[in-house]
Design a protein around this motif. Structure first.
Motif, PDB file in Angstrom:
ATOM      1  N   PHE A  23      12.705  20.281 -19.686  1.00 52.24           N
ATOM      2  CA  PHE A  23      12.893  21.427 -20.572  1.00 52.24           C
ATOM      3  C   PHE A  23      11.739  21.531 -21.562  1.00 52.24           C
ATOM      4  N   VAL A  24      11.324  22.760 -21.833  1.00 53.34           N
ATOM      5  CA  VAL A  24      10.266  23.000 -22.804  1.00 53.34           C
ATOM      6  C   VAL A  24      10.778  23.806 -24.002  1.00 53.34           C
ATOM      7  N   ALA A  25      11.376  24.964 -23.731  1.00 54.44           N
ATOM      8  CA  ALA A  25      11.803  25.834 -24.826  1.00 54.44           C
ATOM      9  C   ALA A  25      12.816  26.836 -24.294  1.00 54.44           C
ATOM     10  N   ALA A  26      13.587  27.423 -25.197  1.00 59.69           N
ATOM     11  CA  ALA A  26      14.545  28.447 -24.819  1.00 59.69           C
ATOM     12  C   ALA A  26      14.671  29.469 -25.938  1.00 59.69           C
ATOM     13  N   ILE A  27      15.065  30.670 -25.561  1.00 58.25           N
ATOM     14  CA  ILE A  27      15.254  31.745 -26.532  1.00 58.25           C
ATOM     15  C   ILE A  27      16.502  32.522 -26.162  1.00 58.25           C
ATOM     16  N   GLY A  81      16.628  37.020 -29.253  1.00 60.49           N
ATOM     17  CA  GLY A  81      15.392  36.444 -29.773  1.00 60.49           C
ATOM     18  C   GLY A  81      15.570  35.790 -31.117  1.00 60.49           C
ATOM     19  N   GLY A  82      16.778  35.831 -31.644  1.00 67.91           N
ATOM     20  CA  GLY A  82      17.008  35.307 -32.979  1.00 67.91           C
ATOM     21  C   GLY A  82      17.133  33.799 -33.054  1.00 67.91           C
ATOM     22  N   THR A  83      17.352  33.176 -31.920  1.00 60.72           N
ATOM     23  CA  THR A  83      17.504  31.721 -31.887  1.00 60.72           C
ATOM     24  C   THR A  83      16.570  31.136 -30.840  1.00 60.72           C
ATOM     25  N   THR A  84      15.861  30.114 -31.235  1.00 61.89           N
ATOM     26  CA  THR A  84      14.958  29.419 -30.315  1.00 61.89           C
ATOM     27  C   THR A  84      15.206  27.919 -30.386  1.00 61.89           C
ATOM     28  N   TYR A  85      14.763  27.238 -29.370  1.00 66.44           N
ATOM     29  CA  TYR A  85      15.012  25.800 -29.279  1.00 66.44           C
ATOM     30  C   TYR A  85      13.871  25.185 -28.495  1.00 66.44           C
ATOM     31  N   PHE A  86      13.359  24.043 -28.986  1.00 71.39           N
ATOM     32  CA  PHE A  86      12.176  23.440 -28.380  1.00 71.39           C
ATOM     33  C   PHE A  86      12.397  21.966 -28.088  1.00 71.39           C
TER      34      PHE A  86
END
Length: 124
Positions: free
Chosen positions: A47-51, A55-60
């Motif tokens: 896993f690298v990143a998610a949105i 688009g209000g929440t991101t995760y890395f």
């Protein structure tokens, strides 16, 4: 069903930047979260990143936090992964994936649709 196509990969020197795009087609009226994963030769997909859909929440992943950003333009049905301060260990095939929820973001099986991948190579 959503079809995903990645683009923007290439060869750059360490310290450089790249922006990957993930273009969706098909059932784009559906609301879906998007993740980026990568797979280096001989290694498992990670896993690298998610949105989220809005688009209000991101995760890395910790390995890219502070260097990568993720964004989306729903009018263009496209999600972007901006990668900066690239390192040789970032070399991999990068995949985008979509899911109808916002769950188990780090788990590849949680995503329903996948692109074909784009190669990113970072030279030292």
């Amino acid at each position: 069903q959503v079809q995903l196509v990645e683009s923007g990969g290439g060869l750059v020197q360490a310290g450089g930047s790249l922006r990957l795009s993930c273009a969706a087609s098909g059932r784009t009226s559906a609301k879906y979260s998007t993740g980026w994963f990568r797979q280096a030769p001989g290694k498992e997909r990670e896993f690298v990143a998610a949105i989220s859909w809005t688009g209000g929440t991101t995760y890395f992943a910790d390995s890219v936090k502070g260097r990568f950003t993720i964004s989306r333009d729903n009018a263009k049905n496209t999600v972007y992964l901006q990668m900066s301060s690239l390192k040789p260990e970032d070399t991999a095939v990068y995949y985008c994936a979509a899911q109808g929820g916002w769950t188990r973001l780090r788990v590849a099986d949680a995503y329903d649709n996948w692109g074909q991948g784009t190669q990113v190579t970072i030279s030292s």
